[in-house]
Design a protein around this motif. Structure first.
Motif, PDB file in Angstrom:
ATOM      1  N   TYR A   7       1.820   5.276   8.166  1.00 61.32           N
ATOM      2  CA  TYR A   7       1.680   6.090   6.962  1.00 61.32           C
ATOM      3  C   TYR A   7       1.648   5.195   5.731  1.00 61.32           C
ATOM      4  CZ  TYR A   7       3.474   9.312   3.307  1.00 61.32           C
ATOM      5  OH  TYR A   7       3.684  10.033   2.155  1.00 61.32           O
ATOM      6  N   ALA A   8       0.698   5.467   4.837  1.00 63.50           N
ATOM      7  CA  ALA A   8       0.664   4.833   3.518  1.00 63.50           C
ATOM      8  C   ALA A   8       0.902   5.933   2.488  1.00 63.50           C
ATOM      9  CB  ALA A   8      -0.673   4.146   3.280  1.00 63.50           C
ATOM     10  N   GLY A  35      12.186   4.895  -0.105  1.00 62.45           N
ATOM     11  CA  GLY A  35      11.122   4.777   0.889  1.00 62.45           C
ATOM     12  C   GLY A  35      11.460   5.453   2.198  1.00 62.45           C
ATOM     13  N   LEU A  36      12.226   6.545   2.107  1.00 61.39           N
ATOM     14  CA  LEU A  36      12.745   7.180   3.314  1.00 61.39           C
ATOM     15  C   LEU A  36      11.633   7.643   4.245  1.00 61.39           C
ATOM     16  CD1 LEU A  36      15.472   7.736   4.506  1.00 61.39           C
ATOM     17  CD2 LEU A  36      15.513   9.937   3.354  1.00 61.39           C
ATOM     18  N   TRP A  37      10.597   8.299   3.701  1.00 61.46           N
ATOM     19  CA  TRP A  37       9.513   8.801   4.538  1.00 61.46           C
ATOM     20  C   TRP A  37       8.753   7.650   5.200  1.00 61.46           C
ATOM     21  CZ3 TRP A  37       6.744  13.598   1.998  1.00 61.46           C
ATOM     22  CH2 TRP A  37       7.683  14.621   1.841  1.00 61.46           C
ATOM     23  N   THR A  38       8.545   6.577   4.454  1.00 57.05           N
ATOM     24  CA  THR A  38       7.848   5.422   5.020  1.00 57.05           C
ATOM     25  C   THR A  38       8.669   4.799   6.145  1.00 57.05           C
ATOM     26  OG1 THR A  38       6.788   4.961   2.890  1.00 57.05           O
ATOM     27  CG2 THR A  38       6.864   3.163   4.493  1.00 57.05           C
ATOM     28  N   ILE A  39       9.976   4.657   5.930  1.00 57.73           N
ATOM     29  CA  ILE A  39      10.836   4.059   6.959  1.00 57.73           C
ATOM     30  C   ILE A  39      10.790   4.883   8.236  1.00 57.73           C
ATOM     31  CG2 ILE A  39      13.246   3.563   7.547  1.00 57.73           C
ATOM     32  CD1 ILE A  39      13.696   2.919   4.572  1.00 57.73           C
ATOM     33  N   ARG A  40      10.855   6.201   8.072  1.00 56.61           N
ATOM     34  CA  ARG A  40      10.849   7.060   9.269  1.00 56.61           C
ATOM     35  C   ARG A  40       9.468   7.085   9.925  1.00 56.61           C
ATOM     36  NH1 ARG A  40      15.065  10.978   6.743  1.00 56.61           N
ATOM     37  NH2 ARG A  40      13.347  12.175   5.854  1.00 56.61           N
ATOM     38  N   ILE A  52      13.832  20.922  -8.819  1.00 60.03           N
ATOM     39  CA  ILE A  52      13.148  19.710  -8.375  1.00 60.03           C
ATOM     40  C   ILE A  52      14.185  18.832  -7.694  1.00 60.03           C
ATOM     41  CG2 ILE A  52      11.851  17.698  -9.102  1.00 60.03           C
ATOM     42  CD1 ILE A  52      11.071  19.308 -11.573  1.00 60.03           C
ATOM     43  N   SER A  53      14.046  18.616  -6.418  1.00 58.52           N
ATOM     44  CA  SER A  53      15.041  17.826  -5.704  1.00 58.52           C
ATOM     45  C   SER A  53      14.779  16.348  -5.922  1.00 58.52           C
ATOM     46  CB  SER A  53      15.016  18.148  -4.212  1.00 58.52           C
ATOM     47  OG  SER A  53      13.881  17.562  -3.625  1.00 58.52           O
ATOM     48  N   HIS A  54      15.803  15.574  -5.613  1.00 62.17           N
ATOM     49  CA  HIS A  54      15.709  14.133  -5.824  1.00 62.17           C
ATOM     50  C   HIS A  54      14.618  13.495  -4.967  1.00 62.17           C
ATOM     51  CE1 HIS A  54      17.066  10.084  -6.635  1.00 62.17           C
ATOM     52  NE2 HIS A  54      17.089   9.846  -5.337  1.00 62.17           N
ATOM     53  N   CYS A  55      14.338  14.117  -3.816  1.00 61.95           N
ATOM     54  CA  CYS A  55      13.366  13.496  -2.915  1.00 61.95           C
ATOM     55  C   CYS A  55      11.957  13.569  -3.463  1.00 61.95           C
ATOM     56  CB  CYS A  55      13.434  14.147  -1.542  1.00 61.95           C
ATOM     57  SG  CYS A  55      13.017  15.893  -1.547  1.00 61.95           S
ATOM     58  N   THR A  75       3.906  17.276   7.115  1.00 64.58           N
ATOM     59  CA  THR A  75       4.088  18.116   8.295  1.00 64.58           C
ATOM     60  C   THR A  75       3.772  17.342   9.562  1.00 64.58           C
ATOM     61  OG1 THR A  75       3.472  20.055   6.983  1.00 64.58           O
ATOM     62  CG2 THR A  75       3.419  20.292   9.374  1.00 64.58           C
ATOM     63  N   ILE A  76       2.719  16.564   9.542  1.00 62.64           N
ATOM     64  CA  ILE A  76       2.370  15.749  10.712  1.00 62.64           C
ATOM     65  C   ILE A  76       3.471  14.721  10.983  1.00 62.64           C
ATOM     66  CG2 ILE A  76       0.691  14.117  11.652  1.00 62.64           C
ATOM     67  CD1 ILE A  76      -1.435  15.514   9.917  1.00 62.64           C
ATOM     68  N   LEU A  77       4.058  14.166   9.900  1.00 64.31           N
ATOM     69  CA  LEU A  77       5.132  13.185  10.057  1.00 64.31           C
ATOM     70  C   LEU A  77       6.431  13.810  10.538  1.00 64.31           C
ATOM     71  CD1 LEU A  77       4.592  11.069   6.817  1.00 64.31           C
ATOM     72  CD2 LEU A  77       4.261  10.291   9.170  1.00 64.31           C
ATOM     73  N   GLY A  78       6.549  15.144  10.398  1.00 61.05           N
ATOM     74  CA  GLY A  78       7.787  15.804  10.774  1.00 61.05           C
ATOM     75  C   GLY A  78       8.769  15.947   9.639  1.00 61.05           C
ATOM     76  N   GLU A  79       8.398  15.527   8.431  1.00 61.92           N
ATOM     77  CA  GLU A  79       9.276  15.667   7.272  1.00 61.92           C
ATOM     78  C   GLU A  79       9.352  17.124   6.812  1.00 61.92           C
ATOM     79  OE1 GLU A  79      11.137  13.384   6.151  1.00 61.92           O
ATOM     80  OE2 GLU A  79      10.306  11.646   7.193  1.00 61.92           O
ATOM     81  N   LEU A  80       8.236  17.843   6.875  1.00 58.49           N
ATOM     82  CA  LEU A  80       8.200  19.272   6.612  1.00 58.49           C
ATOM     83  C   LEU A  80       7.718  19.956   7.884  1.00 58.49           C
ATOM     84  CD1 LEU A  80       6.472  19.261   3.091  1.00 58.49           C
ATOM     85  CD2 LEU A  80       8.912  19.399   3.576  1.00 58.49           C
TER      86      LEU A  80
END
Length: 1065
Positions: A422-423, A803-808, A1059-1062, A402-407
């Motif tokens: 982010y790690a 690594g989509l979340w890490t890249i963003r 269960i989604s791919h992500c 949520t902090i990252l903006g993904e959710l």
């Protein structure tokens, strides 16, 4: 290779098309309609592509004029007068016109094909740029609607339709214009009789258009099935360790086989349609000429050589366009529209918001009926450490997302100032060196870099240092090593706020203490940090503790040591054991010619020897019957019949000759259609068989193969290469065989009429073969190079999605987009070389053939005293036909050999090294293992041959009902002990379970009797039930009991969740 031209660069092309797409999306929003990708493509490329149409228009005009010039030249021989020099000079002018028109056709044809293929490449590259850019922006909801397999299929198969459709698209308007012009000229030559032949063409056009539409429907179904197959293959390759340790190879093979059988059934139907299209093109000329001149003679007309060969040449020109290019245009447009719709649907998926420096925008999303987080409020100030703890599933990772903006929350606001880093909980490692993974695009500052390495306990990570190349997904590193590299990447970024998602879980206690003290509370002590952890012993150092438990939250403010949380830290003295690195190998690329044995393997994969012999016999029958019904033979029979009709005594002879022509034409039709259908059936069956063999070999090969080969490299063979085997190679092969036999028949018939025509044919053939050999030495390796430069594109895409979340979080989208464009440009360099070398070869072939036409034309004038008009017409019409046909046949033979590199690459994977047998003759008792008494006796274990052992002289006994803890530093070989037990690589020494040596029984016998909870859990796309029991071997009650034991789920979990791919973690 030469650098790609600036105007062909991926970034430039992609950004241009992206601008038009953004405009279309804005206009569509204003007009309350769905954006149209077709309109975007037209708006972006219509100007440049329309100019190319001028080439083909001029080419088709010359094709129509050339038969007229040929007719004028033949009329000179019909009314030959040795003393009329003016007629001879005029004939020389017509001969020069025929020769120059042939040269003009050669130049224009290849100019056109060069430009349209380059236009197709530009659209494909631009579309790939947009697809990857979109993939980097997909939010969690969108990732649940697509899969890696679908995106790989879009990049490997769907975008290739633009390469094909641009070649034929202009014939949608050139074809009708040419047909109208030819009809006018035919009316002038043979009168109303031409309507009979044109009626056949008009009859064929709607039939072939119908075939194109049917092909489009099959293409849509096939694409969806291919998506499913590639998705399944991606999951199999990603989770191969789990599949092997659970002995799930056979069920997954059955799953892929089921999807592949559905896919191949649609491919077979579409191949039959292609076969019917090709067969109709092959027999159309025979039917048209037979019907036209039958009507012409029966209407009381007397035929002449000039009329015959002008009509035949005009029909030949329009037949190529109407029965081949026009139907191909309809078919390719139908395919392209399907692909455009699929790509548009992908581009319309939801994106994450663009983060501003001060706050995260909110998007509405509810994954469950009850929110994961409720009434959550906290404030984190500079230099503070917030520890987030709670049970599994309480929402700790969701908080960071949520902090990252993904959710995004349904209500409330998340605000922060500064840059985030982010790690992730599951460390993401991309292919490259350890240094490149840590720097992640930042400049190297040696002192700072050394401080980060020390703080993250990476100084002695690998024997070759941080420049060691590691494999896809960090396959050559242990779990703890990957976690430290991921943490070092976050620390090196020097951001304002650090989000650390349980980085200490994968490391041992001593390393964990070092990371917490030297890194989290050392290098980062001046930064605000949010640490998700299960390590309660570190809570005493936290400034705040956030406790998450189901939907209730409590926050404890830490002010000093009085509220310290007691903990026990176990430490031990251990020597660091370094796991040898398994180097990522460069993709293999064969050299030299394609051997005859490869062709035999290809054909034998599709049919047995008897079927192949029957296929050869069918080809010979089709062409022998076809050449007996050539223009010369039919017209001889009909002209003789015209004379005989006025003699009642011999009328039966006319009927006999007429029936013979009908019979031969009918045989040509039957054998022509049958030959095409059988040929396609054999070649598609070959693709099916080779795919199954390759997948079986992949399942049977040792795990090390997947450690040293990136996933994109493997998927490239299952997507692009199998795609060639499914569709392009069968069509090219059938076309080559047809053209080759036609060339052979033309030469035989022409030589039988005018033997001297062989004089220029022999040296011409020698030159052709020399050019072909010279061309193939280059083009074959360029084609192999083009195939291998595709793999990094797919590897980069697959790695980026993982690594989509890490890249963003690191705001590295632009850099990864640039890396993708660089991979595309490298592939474009190889592809452009292949395009230019192909045009180089074809232009020289046509140039030499034009010389042959010139020699034949002026040779006829030189020998004018000894030649009749019919012989001249036959020689010249066949010479002109031979020009395009001969070079096309030689080019198609080269194209077949180039495409056989895909067969070569697939066959290479069918012959991979195989691990030990799954089943052996020696079987343990049915209740084995009964006690679970495990012994290791002098066990040495290496991951591959000639590498230092990871485990040395291990001797241990694990007694029945004992719970044994295995401890050791990160990289000491704890997971290797499990690998030795499961025989993921063959150990030296003796390992026995209840007295049964594991090395003497089958792998499945061993692995099915042992259960494991892997270090890196993997979830497969589908339902929760499918992941718990993929092959429906247990009852619902058993599954609920297992869930109750592990998860303690409440009533809300009774709804099976998708269960989604992500969430493949």
């Amino acid at each position: 290779m030469y650098k790609v031209l600036p105007e062909d660069g991926s970034e430039r092309l992609g950004e241009d098309l992206q601008w038009y797409w953004d405009q279309e999306v804005q206009w569509a929003a204003k007009d309350l309609r769905t954006p149209r990708l077709t309109r975007v493509l037209i708006a972006c490329y219509w100007r440049s592509y329309s100019v190319i149409g001028i080439f083909t228009l001029i080419e088709e005009i010359i094709k129509v004029i050339q038969p007229v010039l040929l007719g004028k030249l033949i009329r000179y021989f019909e009314s030959y007068d040795p003393d009329n020099m003016d007629a001879l000079y005029e004939a020389c002018g017509y001969a020069a016109g025929v020769s120059l028109s042939t040269l003009g056709l050669a130049a224009l044809h290849h100019l056109y094909f060069y430009h349209v293929q380059r236009a197709g490449m530009k659209i494909r590259v631009a579309m790939c740029h947009m697809i990857y850019r979109k993939a980097l922006c997909l939010n969690s909801t969108a990732l649940g609607k697509t899969t890696t397999g679908q995106i790989v299929n879009l990049l490997s198969n769907d975008v290739n339709k633009f390469d094909e459709v641009t070649i034929f698209l202009h014939f949608l308007w050139v074809g009708p214009l040419q047909a109208a012009a030819v009809m006018v000229l035919l009316w002038y030559e043979i009168g109303p009789s031409c309507l009979a032949g044109m009626a056949v063409l008009v009859f064929l056009m709607p039939i072939q258009t119908l075939f194109g539409r049917l092909f489009s429907s099959f293409r849509g179904t096939t694409a969806a099935l291919t998506d499913n197959r590639i998705r399944t293959m991606n999951e199999v390759v990603s989770g191969i360790r789990i599949i092997k340790m659970y002995a799930w190879e056979k069920p997954f093979a059955a799953l892929v086989d089921e999807v592949r059988r559905k896919e191949i059934s649609k491919i077979m139907k579409s191949s039959y349609l292609r076969g019917l299209n090709m067969a109709s093109f092959f027999v159309a000329s025979k039917i048209i000429v037979f019907i036209t001149f039958t009507v012409y003679v029966l209407m009381g007309n007397r035929i002449s050589a000039s009329r015959v060969f002008v009509a035949v040449s005009l029909y030949g020109a329009v037949r190529l366009t109407v029965t081949l290019f026009f139907p191909n245009a309809v078919e390719k447009v139908s395919e392209a529209l399907i692909s455009i719709r699929r790509i548009k649907n992908f581009l319309m998926l939801e994106e994450v918001g663009c983060c501003s420096p001060t706050h995260v925008p909110l998007w509405s999303q509810q994954a469950l009926d009850s929110p994961t987080l409720q009434n959550l409020s906290f404030t984190l100030r500079s230099e503070q450490l917030l520890a987030v703890i709670g049970p599994v599933g309480a929402g700790k990772s969701s908080l960071l997302s949520t902090i990252l903006g993904e959710l995004t929350p349904d209500k409330g606001v998340v605000k922060f100032k500064g840059e985030l880093t982010y790690a992730s909980q599951q460390p993401w490692i991309f292919p490259g060196t350890i240094r490149s993974n840590i720097l992640f695009g930042k400049a190297l500052h040696p002192q700072k870099y050394e401080r980060v390495l020390r703080a993250c306990a990476l100084k002695r990570l690998l024997p070759d240092g941080d420049l060691e190349v590691i494999g896809d997904r960090g396959a050559t590193l242990s779990g703890g090593q990957k976690a430290r590299v991921s943490l070092a990447r976050a620390v090196y970024q020097d951001a304002d706020i650090y989000l650390l998602d349980d980085p200490l879980s994968a490391v041992d206690a001593e390393v964990g203490k070092h990371l917490f003290e030297q890194c989290i509370c050392g290098l980062l002590r001046k930064k605000p940090r949010i640490l998700v952890t299960h390590q309660l012993q570190y809570l005493k150092a936290a400034d705040q503790i956030l406790v998450l438990k189901e939907v209730s939250v409590s926050v404890c403010m830490r002010t000093g040591g009085s509220n310290a949380v007691p903990y026990h830290l176990y430490s031990w003295v251990a020597h660091l054991v370094t796991i040898p690195v398994q180097h990522v190998l460069e993709e293999s690329r064969s050299e030299g010619t394609i051997g005859l044995h490869l062709y035999l393997k290809y054909f034998r994969a599709g049919a047995n020897v008897l079927v192949l012999l029957a296929l050869v016999f069918l080809n010979l029958l089709a062409h022998v019957s076809g050449f007996y019904t050539t223009t010369h033979e039919q017209l001889t029979c009909l002209e003789r019949g015209k004379v005989l009709m006025y003699s009642p005594d011999v009328f039966v002879s006319f009927c006999t000759l007429f029936c013979l022509c009908i019979g031969l034409t009918g045989a040509t039709i039957v054998f022509g259609f049958l030959r095409s259908l059988v040929f396609f059936n054999v070649l598609v069956n070959s693709a099916q068989t080779l795919h199954n063999r390759m997948f079986t070999a992949i399942l049977r090969t040792p795990v090390r193969f997947f450690d040293i080969n990136p996933i994109g490299r493997i998927l490239n063979r299952f997507s692009k290469d199998i795609g060639y085997l499914d569709s392009l190679l069968p069509w090219t092969f059938v076309d080559f065989i047809q053209v080759f036999l036609q060339i052979l028949g033309v030469i035989i018939v022409a030589a039988a009429v005018i033997p001297w025509i062989l004089i220029p044919v022999v040296p011409l053939l020698v030159v052709f073969l020399f050019l072909r050999r010279y061309f193939l030495q280059t083009s074959r390796d360029i084609k192999r190079l083009e195939s291998t430069t595709r793999s990094p594109v797919f590897t980069h895409l697959s790695s980026s999605l993982q690594g989509l979340w890490t890249i963003r979080a690191f705001k590295a989208q632009q850099r990864f987009q640039q890396a993708f464009d660089a991979h595309q440009d490298l592939h474009s360099e190889a592809w452009f070389l292949f395009l230019t070398t192909s045009r180089w070869f074809a232009l020289r072939l046509d140039g030499i053939c034009s010389i042959f036409v010139t020699l034949t034309t002026f040779g006829c004038l030189f020998l004018r005293d000894d030649l009749k008009a019919g012989a001249v017409g036959l020689a010249l019409s066949y010479a002109v036909t031979l020009v395009g046909m001969f070079q096309w046949g030689v080019r198609q033979s080269a194209e077949v050999e180039n495409m056989m590199t895909s067969v070569e690459r697939v066959v290479e994977y069918t012959e991979l090294e195989s691990e030990a047998p799954w089943e052996t003759d020696k079987r343990p008792p049915p209740d084995w293992p009964r006690h679970g008494f495990i012994t290791f006796d002098q066990v040495n274990f290496s991951y591959y041959a000639d590498s230092p052992p990871v485990l040395k002289n291990i001797t241990a006994v694990f007694r029945s009902r004992e719970k044994v803890g295995i401890v050791g530093r990160t990289g000491a070989g704890k997971s290797s002990l499990i690998s030795a037990l499961f025989r993921l690589a063959e150990p030296d020494g003796r390992i026995s379970i209840d007295g049964v040596l594991t090395a003497e029984i089958g792998l499945h016998t061993l692995r099915q009797r042992i259960s494991i909870i892997p270090q890196d859990p993997v979830l497969f796309t589908g339902t929760m039930r499918k992941n718990l029991d993929p092959f429906s071997q247990h009852t619902d009650e058993d599954l609920w009991n297992a869930l109750g034991e592990v998860l303690q789920l409440g009533t809300a979990a009774h709804t099976w969740l998708r269960i989604s791919h992500c969430f493949d973690v």
